[in-house]
Structure formats: structure tokens, C-alpha cells
Design a protein around this motif. Structure first.
Motif, PDB file in Angstrom:
ATOM      1  N   PRO A   1      -5.546   2.197  -5.893  1.00  0.00           N
ATOM      2  CA  PRO A   1      -6.004   3.442  -6.520  1.00  0.00           C
ATOM      3  C   PRO A   1      -5.145   4.652  -6.165  1.00  0.00           C
ATOM      4  N   SER A   2      -4.258   4.520  -5.170  1.00  0.00           N
ATOM      5  CA  SER A   2      -3.398   5.648  -4.806  1.00  0.00           C
ATOM      6  C   SER A   2      -2.001   5.544  -5.411  1.00  0.00           C
ATOM      7  N   ALA A   3      -1.757   4.511  -6.217  1.00  0.00           N
ATOM      8  CA  ALA A   3      -0.457   4.370  -6.885  1.00  0.00           C
ATOM      9  C   ALA A   3      -0.248   5.520  -7.861  1.00  0.00           C
ATOM     10  N   THR A   4       0.986   5.761  -8.228  1.00  0.00           N
ATOM     11  CA  THR A   4       1.286   6.798  -9.217  1.00  0.00           C
ATOM     12  C   THR A   4       0.424   6.599 -10.450  1.00  0.00           C
ATOM     13  N   VAL A   5       0.328   5.354 -10.903  1.00  0.00           N
ATOM     14  CA  VAL A   5      -0.600   4.979 -11.966  1.00  0.00           C
ATOM     15  C   VAL A   5      -1.535   3.931 -11.353  1.00  0.00           C
ATOM     16  N   PRO A   6      -2.788   4.310 -11.041  1.00  0.00           N
ATOM     17  CA  PRO A   6      -3.717   3.389 -10.377  1.00  0.00           C
ATOM     18  C   PRO A   6      -3.970   2.129 -11.191  1.00  0.00           C
ATOM     19  N   TRP A   7      -4.222   1.027 -10.471  1.00  0.00           N
ATOM     20  CA  TRP A   7      -4.473  -0.249 -11.122  1.00  0.00           C
ATOM     21  C   TRP A   7      -5.429  -1.083 -10.288  1.00  0.00           C
TER      22      TRP A   7
END
Length: 141
Positions: free
Chosen positions: A86-92
């Protein structure tokens, strides 16, 4: 391969986290669901949020809570969470791939659910809701 796995679009990522993207399963208001393979060659579904929502801190907080809750909830009528960022540039988030028609595809081919199939769907939905609504479930909300 299932007919529900559509070709990847130009610009789709080749990898999301540890998962190799092999196509698309669908897209909706929250994001896109990609068909992917894990390192063992098993099919998974990887949901990636829309980039516009990824920049919304309130949405990101809700997505983080959804991931935390999904990590704690288990049951026979629930698809388990395999991994998430959830903290990725685009959460997945990733779950096992569950093949089968959508509700709309099923009803278009067979008509509305009735009898035993309807009762089985209702019982499975109730079991899933019971697992989610266990005491303490709202601590992540």
C-alpha cells in the motif's frame, strides 16, 4: 488460459512486485486487475489502484486499512491476500486467481440464480460476512 484473461494493454507494467503480468482481468472505479504469475508459475490476480487515487492521501489510508483487514481475515468463502504494497508509488494487492464467469456473464448465459445455486451463493456470502464481522474487525477502520 481462461477466456477472462485479456491481453495486456500497451503501457501496462511487465511486473508488479514479485508478479509477472500476463494480461488483464478487468478495470473498474478503484483500479485495474491484472492476471499475473508468481515465481512458481501459479496464477494470481493483482489489483493496482488508479494513479489519480494513488495521489489521494485519504484514499491511500483507506486502502492501507483494507490491506490490514484483509491480512487478518480468513474463511472458506474468502479469497486470501497473498501480498500487498500500500505504500508503493501505485499501491497494489495480490490474491490467488479464481477462474470463473462474472455474475453478469453467468446470468446472461443461464438466467438469474434460483434454488440451490441461489442458496449456496447466499450461504457463502453470509459466511464471508461473518468472517469479516468478527469482534474487533473495526479496529483497522
Amino acid at each position: 488460459m481462461s477466456t477472462r484473461i485479456h491481453p495486456a494493454w500497451p503501457g501496462d507494467p511487465g511486473w508488479i512486485g514479485p508478479y509477472r503480468i500476463i494480461g488483464r482481468l478487468g478495470s473498474g472505479g478503484m483500479g485495474t486487475v491484472h492476471a499475473a504469475l508468481d515465481s512458481g508459475g501459479h496464477r494470481v490476480a493483482v489489483k493496482v489502484v488508479h494513479p489519480a487515487q494513488a495521489g489521494d492521501e485519504e484514499f491511500r489510508a483507506r486502502f492501507t486499512r483494507e490491506v490490514a483487514l484483509s491480512q487478518r481475515v480468513t474463511g472458506p468463502c474468502l479469497v486470501p491476500l497473498l501480498a500487498a504494497d500500500p505504500s508503493a508509488t501505485v499501491p497494489w494487492l495480490a490474491t490467488p486467481y479464481v477462474p470463473g464467469p462474472t455474475r453478469g456473464e453467468y446470468t446472461a448465459a443461464h438466467g438469474p440464480l434460483s434454488g440451490a445455486r441461489l442458496y449456496a451463493l447466499a450461504a457463502g456470502t453470509a459466511a464471508a460476512l461473518a468472517a469479516v464481522m468478527q469482534p474487533g474487525w473495526c479496529t483497522a477502520m
